[in-house]
Scaffold this motif. Sequence first.
Motif, mmCIF file in Angstrom:
data_model
loop_
_atom_site.group_PDB
_atom_site.id
_atom_site.type_symbol
_atom_site.label_atom_id
_atom_site.label_comp_id
_atom_site.label_asym_id
_atom_site.label_seq_id
_atom_site.Cartn_x
_atom_site.Cartn_y
_atom_site.Cartn_z
ATOM 1 N N MET A 103 0.796 -1.222 0.000
ATOM 2 C CA MET A 103 0.000 0.000 0.000
ATOM 3 C C MET A 103 0.834 1.280 0.000
ATOM 4 S SD MET A 103 -3.000 -0.964 -0.434
ATOM 5 C CE MET A 103 -3.756 0.637 -0.204
ATOM 6 N N PRO A 104 1.938 1.370 0.774
ATOM 7 C CA PRO A 104 2.733 2.604 0.715
ATOM 8 C C PRO A 104 3.261 2.900 -0.688
ATOM 9 C CG PRO A 104 3.303 1.350 2.662
ATOM 10 C CD PRO A 104 2.415 0.477 1.836
ATOM 11 N N GLU A 106 2.001 1.783 -3.598
ATOM 12 C CA GLU A 106 0.882 2.102 -4.483
ATOM 13 C C GLU A 106 0.371 3.514 -4.231
ATOM 14 O OE1 GLU A 106 -2.128 -0.850 -4.379
ATOM 15 O OE2 GLU A 106 -0.780 -2.510 -4.846
ATOM 16 N N ALA A 107 0.346 3.904 -2.959
ATOM 17 C CA ALA A 107 -0.064 5.275 -2.641
ATOM 18 C C ALA A 107 0.933 6.283 -3.208
ATOM 19 C CB ALA A 107 -0.188 5.446 -1.136
ATOM 20 N N TYR A 109 2.830 5.852 -5.885
ATOM 21 C CA TYR A 109 2.642 5.896 -7.329
ATOM 22 C C TYR A 109 1.432 6.733 -7.728
ATOM 23 C CZ TYR A 109 6.035 2.115 -7.953
ATOM 24 O OH TYR A 109 7.179 1.358 -7.975
ATOM 25 N N THR A 110 0.464 6.856 -6.836
ATOM 26 C CA THR A 110 -0.742 7.636 -7.135
ATOM 27 C C THR A 110 -0.574 9.104 -6.764
ATOM 28 O OG1 THR A 110 -2.114 5.691 -6.734
ATOM 29 C CG2 THR A 110 -3.215 7.835 -6.719
ATOM 30 N N VAL A 111 -0.005 9.356 -5.593
ATOM 31 C CA VAL A 111 0.074 10.722 -5.077
ATOM 32 C C VAL A 111 1.108 11.555 -5.815
ATOM 33 C CG1 VAL A 111 0.644 12.117 -3.054
ATOM 34 C CG2 VAL A 111 -0.778 10.074 -2.802
#
Length: 321
Positions: A103-104, A106-107, A109-111
């Motif tokens: 999750m860190p 993936e977050a 890569y999004t933010v």
Amino acid sequence: MSPNGSDRSPRRPMRRKLLQALTAGLVLATATGCSYNWEDFPRLGMPTPTTEEAPRILSLWQGSWAAALAVGVLVWGLILWSAFFHRRSRTKVEVPPQTRYNMPIEALYTVVPLIIVSVLFYFTARDESELLSLKKKPDVTVNVVGFQWSWCFNYIEPVAGSTGDAKTSKDLDAIPDRFKKAFPDNAGGVYDCGTPGTRNPQTGNPGPTLWLPKGKTVRFVLTSRDVIHSFWVVPFLMKQDVIPGHTNAFEVTPNKEGTFMGKCAELCGVDHSRMLFNVKVVSPERYEQHLKDLVDKQQNGYVPAGIAQTSHEKNRETNNL
């Protein structure tokens, strides 16, 4: 010893090719550098700005390059790190441990892309708003008329020997009233038109020559007679579409005398490449003399500006001048 009995390591050919490629790249970089002025490097391919507004565009260009370079270095670093430190020959592991649902990461890569896009959007919107803002009364107004395959320039000025009024001229009906409010009173005006065979008498460059005064705010009112063109003066670092049935406008303040190249930046047909013009920036006194010279050549009044503003565009635009 290799399986075929040779003592040559299978890695040597690859290393040799890599060394040859690096050597060729170094030679190419140094050879091309002989004709490159390193003082131009900070502009990253942009020409030297010649208007007061152009440095804002150059700054946005440089900032976009800096952001792209930062992202590129990060991506290249991750690729090289993975390739060198997690290669199979080093770890001796057939299948490395698989990581899922981190999750860190993936977050991240999004933010991070959202932040990059938001920052670029902010500076682009800020600079675009400033660059497209129009003064109540510019010092000079030029109606640029694009047509297949050249340009006409209507100098909307009160010139001795030229009678009429740009605000009521039938030839300028294509220009909306919101732009005409800024026209000077009793502007009889003069014009200059070119053909693909026209050349600047001083430089020999193809196309008609648009004269502008140094240090004066110039408003370009852009109209077309046929298809979409694009008015681009290269060292102004600014261009805008010339659209039939829709009038665009922008302002610049030239701050450097000289003759500069301009061109159509929109594919407008078979002879698009011939839609060239020149921009000659001179002193205000020399500019006024040029207008008088056009009067002496009987180039008084205005040439038709083009296709009139459509009802749809009239309803869409607001009275913001």
